[in-house]
Scaffold this active site. Structure first.
Site, PDB file in Angstrom:
ATOM      1  N   GLU A 177       0.810  -1.217   0.000  1.00 23.51           N
ATOM      2  CA  GLU A 177       0.000   0.000   0.000  1.00 23.51           C
ATOM      3  C   GLU A 177       0.843   1.266   0.000  1.00 23.51           C
ATOM      4  O   GLU A 177       0.328   2.365   0.175  1.00 23.51           O
ATOM      5  CB  GLU A 177      -1.005  -0.014   1.156  1.00 23.51           C
ATOM      6  CG  GLU A 177      -0.460  -0.481   2.482  1.00 23.51           C
ATOM      7  CD  GLU A 177      -1.548  -0.691   3.534  1.00 23.51           C
ATOM      8  OE1 GLU A 177      -2.710  -0.370   3.304  1.00 23.51           O
ATOM      9  OE2 GLU A 177      -1.185  -1.186   4.618  1.00 23.51           O
ATOM     10  N   ASP A 229      -4.752   3.015   0.433  1.00 18.00           N
ATOM     11  CA  ASP A 229      -3.530   3.738   0.793  1.00 18.00           C
ATOM     12  C   ASP A 229      -2.603   3.891  -0.394  1.00 18.00           C
ATOM     13  O   ASP A 229      -1.928   4.903  -0.525  1.00 18.00           O
ATOM     14  CB  ASP A 229      -2.804   3.015   1.938  1.00 18.00           C
ATOM     15  CG  ASP A 229      -3.391   3.401   3.282  1.00 18.00           C
ATOM     16  OD1 ASP A 229      -3.668   4.594   3.477  1.00 18.00           O
ATOM     17  OD2 ASP A 229      -3.604   2.517   4.128  1.00 18.00           O
ATOM     18  N   CYS A 247      -7.521  -5.684  -1.800  1.00 14.99           N
ATOM     19  CA  CYS A 247      -8.485  -5.569  -0.704  1.00 14.99           C
ATOM     20  C   CYS A 247      -8.854  -4.123  -0.401  1.00 14.99           C
ATOM     21  O   CYS A 247      -9.492  -3.833   0.590  1.00 14.99           O
ATOM     22  CB  CYS A 247      -7.991  -6.284   0.547  1.00 14.99           C
ATOM     23  SG  CYS A 247      -6.454  -5.629   1.169  1.00 14.99           S
TER      24      CYS A 247
HETATM   25  C1  PEP Z   1      -6.035  -0.174   1.958  1.00 17.46           C
HETATM   26  O1  PEP Z   1      -5.258   0.721   2.303  1.00 17.46           O
HETATM   27  O2  PEP Z   1      -6.424  -0.328   0.773  1.00 17.46           O
HETATM   28  C2  PEP Z   1      -6.552  -1.134   2.948  1.00 17.46           C
HETATM   29  C3  PEP Z   1      -7.288  -2.164   2.586  1.00 17.46           C
HETATM   30  O3  PEP Z   1      -6.277  -0.889   4.266  1.00 17.46           O
HETATM   31  P1  PEP Z   1      -7.045   0.229   5.127  1.00 17.46           P
HETATM   32  O4  PEP Z   1      -8.210   0.729   4.307  1.00 17.46           O
HETATM   33  O5  PEP Z   1      -7.472  -0.394   6.397  1.00 17.46           O
HETATM   34  O6  PEP Z   1      -6.000   1.279   5.328  1.00 17.46           O
HETATM   35 MG    MG Z   2      -4.346   0.603   4.251  1.00 15.81          MG
END
Ligand code: PEP
Ligand code: MG
Length: 590
Positions: A448, A472, A519
């Site tokens: 990320e 991110d 994700c």
């Molecule tokens: C992301 O950054 O895409 C991620 C799945 O983590 P979070 O949204 O919890 O930062």
């Molecule tokens: Mg993230």
């Protein structure tokens, strides 16, 4: 004299539709800086105890601030000095100040309970500050509120009661809701959310989507015009908030709600069907979870497992830290809730827009929280936290198939450090006769950060799987705060730079023969499905509410043409043209 009642006229406001669905209900306005606190009259014989409760909470707050001050000493001199001044001001507010005297008077004379007395006194002080001409003094309101919030947290100990007393069917109207506050909302009580601040990819938005509460964030002009009880419509599909809707608008809204319910029912029929493309390639669809209570929705969605369990929400809305046994018990319910399916548990990703009461003191004021002591960096600073988490994960792994996922990885050294710790914790548990997952769960990493994506081949060599966190990755690649509504229009996962990093990472994982998933929020948006599949992604993890929509898209998709379209998209340098090519492909296919 004839008195005519004036019916307020309908007003339509625009913001970012971050969680689909349409809600209609009475407004419940949350004034900024105020949390829902118990409010009651104290019996005369209980007044001495109440006064002592307040004194204890103030003493605890002073201890907390002194310990914060001690930690600030390690900072560079200028920063330490700045924070020192601020904390001294907080200390002064807790020692025979106008605030403490006012609260004591309210308890003694008005027989108000301490929490309500603090809130009332803060409101009066804040009002006085607002009137001041001096901008510096006016800005100190935030400090007064912070001290008040600390006192209230201490008083309520670990029982965060916020939003537990809401009337059913309300639409929450607020300046801002934190991810932690949003996690406390009960979707059977709260019909919708509208706030002035917040971006589409921040964790407040993610939490609203997870809970299935229609939400519109970043609505300018929302607060002054809305009063408790005003009828409000929140349309999370198109980012509209309608205040005081006319009869005709309300009827039209009920019709839309009816259609949406019908569509949801139809999508349910996809639950047991496989996620396979027209030309027979199977995809793995996984669920993203934030709260153990979401496991039921995940199961009902027909997910093949959990691709991301964001454990940080287990640390929010409390003043203490969950110990190993408590974490184990919670993780076990998630693992057992998904029998015969893999559950991917992410280690703590606190920091940035996600803060947890008991850990707040670990984060010294910093100019760039998203670039600061977040996620695995906090774990390295506080290894005990990670050790406890890994132990709980290893124990939960006895009850089903699990994987461990590390957030915000940037270097190979970080992965090796955690792997060593995992081996060490496993060894200790085994020596103590504690049953743990055998073999050890696969250890994967989130990609990320652009630097991680660009070294994905090296990271893949020391990881068992990769999960691309596009939320991110987009934020850090484009330098756009994912939670800031002012730059939300610039947040663009279709930017060629982001797509190249996704492609590079996917290919690195395929070459290393390890699984790779996406994700981030785009995994749950059918608009992106063809492109991600075309880039070689075969695993998507998303909020369970979106799973059927994505599955429907996959089942209508020819993978060969999706791959060809992805290739022509990757030849482009302009995101507007990319969006055009993608949307045109999606339309031609449906
Ligand atoms: C992301 O950054 O895409 C991620 C799945 O983590 P979070 O949204 O919890 O930062
Ligand atoms: Mg993230």
């Amino acid at each position: 004299m004839k008195i005519e009642s004036v019916t307020p006229s309908e007003q339509s406001l625009s913001g970012l539709g971050v969680s689909g669905g349409v809600a209609i209900g009475p407004a419940y306005v949350i004034e900024s800086g105020t949390a829902q606190v118990p409010d009651y009259v104290v019996a005369p014989e209980g007044l001495e105890d109440e006064r002592r409760r307040f004194a204890d909470a103030a003493a605890k707050a002073r201890r907390q601030i002194k310990s914060l001050k001690a930690k600030a000493l390690v900072l560079p001199e200028a920063a330490a000095e700045e924070i020192g001044f601020l904390l001294d001001a907080h200390l002064a507010m807790l020692t025979s100040s106008r605030l403490t005297r006012g609260v004591e008077r309210r308890i003694r004379e008005d027989r108000q309970n301490a929490e309500a007395a603090i809130q009332a006194e803060i409101a009066v002080i804040a009002h006085g500050f607002q009137e001041m001409d001096d901008a510096y003094l006016a800005a100190r309101i935030a400090d007064v509120r912070e001290v008040g919030a600390r006192l209230i947290r201490n008083l309520m100990d670990r029982e965060y009661q916020a939003f537990s007393m809401l009337p059913p069917g309300v639409v929450i109207i607020a300046e801002e809701l934190s991810p932690a506050e949003t996690a406390l909302l009960d979707p059977s009580v709260v019909a919708g959310i509208a706030t002035v601040m917040g971006g589409a990819q921040g964790h407040t938005a993610i939490m609203a989507r997870a809970l299935g509460i229609p939400a519109v964030l970043g609505v300018h002009g929302l607060m002054p015009g809305t009063h408790n009880g005003d009828p409000v419509i929140v349309d999370g599909r198109n980012g509209k908030v309608i205040l005081n809707p006319t009869e005709a608008t309300r009827v039209a809204t009920y019709v839309v709600q009816h259609h949406l319910t019908q569509e949801r029912e139809q999508l349910k029929s996809l639950r047991s069907l496989p996620a396979v493309t027209l030309d027979g390639t199977p995809m793995t669809l996984l669920a993203n979870l934030e709260l153990p209570r979401e496991i039921e929705t995940a199961r009902e969605s027909g997910a093949n497992g959990v691709g991301l369990f964001r454990t940080e929400f287990m640390f929010m809305n409390r003043e203490d830290l969950p110990d190993e046994d408590e974490q184990y018990a919670l993780l076990r319910t998630v693992v057992e809730g998904m029998p015969d399916k893999v559950v991917t548990i992410r280690t703590l990703d606190i920091g940035g827009d996600k803060l947890a009461g008991a850990l707040d003191e670990r984060f010294l004021a910093t100019a760039n929280p998203a670039l600061g002591l977040r996620a695995v960096r906090l774990s390295q600073r506080e290894p005990k936290l990670l050790e406890t988490q890994l132990a709980a994960m290893l124990r939960a792994g006895v009850h089903g198939s699990t994987r461990i996922l590390l957030p915000l990885i940037t270097t190979v050294a970080e992965v090796r450090w955690v792997r060593d710790m995992l081996t060490e914790v496993a060894g200790r548990l085994k020596r103590n006769g504690v049953p743990i997952a055998d073999p050890l769960p696969p250890l994967g990493i989130m990609i990320e950060v652009p630097g991680a994506a660009l070294t994905a081949d090296a990271l893949a060599a020391c990881s068992d799987f990769l999960a691309i966190g596009t939320n991110d990755l987009t934020q850090y690649t484009l330098a756009i705060d994912r939670g800031d509504e002012q730059v939300a229009h610039l947040y663009d996962p279709l930017h060629p730079a982001v797509l190249r990093l996704i492609q590079f990472t996917t290919q690195a994982a395929l070459r290393a023969r390890i699984p790779v998933s996406v994700c981030g929020e785009i995994a749950g948006d059918p608009r992106f499905t063809a492109l991600l599949l075309g880039l070689g992604v075969r695993e998507l993890s998303m909020t369970p509410n979106k799973l059927a929509l994505v599955k429907r898209r996959i089942r209508a998709l020819d993978l060969r043409s999706a791959t060809r379209r992805a290739q022509s998209i990757m030849d482009q340098s302009d995101s507007a043209r990319i969006a055009e090519l993608l949307d045109e492909f999606n339309e031609s296919e449906t």
